[in-house]
Design a protein around this motif. Structure first.
Motif, mmCIF file in Angstrom:
data_model
loop_
_atom_site.group_PDB
_atom_site.id
_atom_site.type_symbol
_atom_site.label_atom_id
_atom_site.label_comp_id
_atom_site.label_asym_id
_atom_site.label_seq_id
_atom_site.Cartn_x
_atom_site.Cartn_y
_atom_site.Cartn_z
ATOM 1 N N GLN A 65 0.843 -1.176 0.000
ATOM 2 C CA GLN A 65 0.000 0.000 0.000
ATOM 3 C C GLN A 65 0.892 1.244 0.000
ATOM 4 N N PRO A 66 0.413 2.358 -0.587
ATOM 5 C CA PRO A 66 1.251 3.562 -0.682
ATOM 6 C C PRO A 66 1.568 4.141 0.691
ATOM 7 N N VAL A 67 2.705 4.811 0.773
ATOM 8 C CA VAL A 67 3.111 5.460 2.015
ATOM 9 C C VAL A 67 3.986 6.670 1.671
ATOM 10 N N ARG A 68 3.880 7.728 2.463
ATOM 11 C CA ARG A 68 4.728 8.903 2.267
ATOM 12 C C ARG A 68 6.012 8.747 3.066
ATOM 13 N N LEU A 69 7.092 9.276 2.524
ATOM 14 C CA LEU A 69 8.387 9.198 3.194
ATOM 15 C C LEU A 69 8.670 10.505 3.931
ATOM 16 N N PRO A 70 9.158 10.440 5.163
ATOM 17 C CA PRO A 70 9.520 11.662 5.896
ATOM 18 C C PRO A 70 10.612 12.439 5.160
ATOM 19 N N ASP A 71 10.536 13.767 5.219
ATOM 20 C CA ASP A 71 11.530 14.602 4.531
ATOM 21 C C ASP A 71 12.946 14.317 5.016
ATOM 22 N N THR A 72 13.082 14.051 6.305
ATOM 23 C CA THR A 72 14.422 13.781 6.829
ATOM 24 C C THR A 72 15.010 12.503 6.226
ATOM 25 N N LEU A 73 14.159 11.493 6.040
ATOM 26 C CA LEU A 73 14.629 10.234 5.462
ATOM 27 C C LEU A 73 14.987 10.424 3.989
#
Length: 314
Positions: A225-233
């Motif tokens: 399923q889709p997921v957003r990645l944290p900007d720091t990562l």
């Protein structure tokens, strides 16, 4: 009547006669597709769509319109109704292939949809069980590049005619007026919008169904399923993608399991292409991907990991 008016009247008469001749000629290759199935314990028969005598003994129609019917017949242009059998079907491109036994029927002349431009005149044809051939005329309103259906099927060209698809028209042909050739099979899109599956896609699917009896598609054995990645990562790993797909299930002994993919991994790239949703993954798993080894980039425990998955066949 002035000479210019007379000339215009003559041109319109010629065009009208040419259209009628085209409908008559191509209409001989079009059949009405009748389905019979059970509904709440009762048997019902209905005309579901039209079909095209695409090759000798082979009829193409819309897969969506015949669904899981127990019995299918076709009504020919001369009024005869004959039984057919289903040779194969591909719901992802809406193509169903029916076998016509020992019936003398003209074969449609197939053209090339890639030659169509916005504004070209086209005809949609259908065959009725009682009223015979019917037609709807319009223009090509939009053309575009290859696209994928909601179920992942690859359509070689986006083709939208601006015409009315009346009852029974899905599964019938789109005809290019100047050549009289069939350039695709009409189907209903969102909000009953007319769409055309181009002849090249129909031929590709037909060839695979006749040779294999099925459409082979790539298979990884993953639930995602889709997921957003944290900007720091993203910054730490130098990723261009804003998201990925997180693995929520791994089929035991499947291609991904054998490659070492684990629940919780986040796929961010496959075959060198960014992955931000499940549609991106499906787009890479067409027929041509079966047996191919894809390099996969994924995030695991905050680190970037590369694996190679040998794509299986679904």
């Amino acid at each position: 009547m002035s000479s210019s008016e007379s000339s215009m009247s003559s041109m319109l008469l010629t065009l009208s006669n040419n259209l009628a001749d085209t409908v008559e000629q191509v209409g001989r290759c079009v059949v009405a597709v009748n389905v019979r199935g059970s509904h709440r314990g009762h048997w019902r028969s209905r005309i579901s769509s039209s079909g095209i005598h695409w090759r000798s003994g082979i009829i193409i129609t819309s897969d969506e319109t015949i669904k899981r019917s127990e019995e299918i017949t076709v009504t020919l242009a001369d009024g005869r109704t004959v039984s057919v059998t289903v040779l194969g079907r591909d719901a992802t491109t809406d193509v169903a292939v029916l076998k016509l036994q020992d019936v003398d029927l003209p074969v449609a002349e197939i053209g090339d949809a890639s030659t169509l431009k916005v504004g070209h005149l086209v005809l949609a044809l259908a065959q009725g069980k009682e009223n015979g051939v019917t037609a709807s005329m319009g223009v090509v309103s939009a053309v575009g590049d290859a696209w994928r259906s909601m179920s992942g099927g690859l359509i070689d060209q986006f083709l939208r005619p601006d015409l009315n698809l009346y009852s029974g028209f899905p599964g019938g042909p789109l005809v290019e007026v100047t050549t009289g050739k069939v350039v695709g099979m009409n189907t209903s899109g969102p909000r009953n919008m007319a769409l055309t599956i181009p002849a090249s896609t129909v031929n590709r699917v037909l060839d695979q169904l006749l040779s294999k009896g099925r459409i082979g598609r790539g298979y990884l054995g993953l639930g995602m399923q889709p997921v957003r990645l944290p900007d720091t990562l993203k910054s730490t790993l130098n990723l261009d993608s804003t998201g990925g797909v997180i693995v929520i299930n791994v089929e035991p002994n499947g291609p991904a399991d054998k490659a070492g993919v684990m629940i919780g991994d986040v796929l961010v790239a496959m075959d060198g292409k960014p992955v931000s949703d499940t549609g991106d993954v499906q787009a890479l798993l067409g027929t041509q991907s079966v047996g191919k080894t894809l390099k996969v980039q994924l995030v695991r425990g905050g680190a970037l990991v590369e694996l190679a998955i040998a794509v299986g066949e679904k």
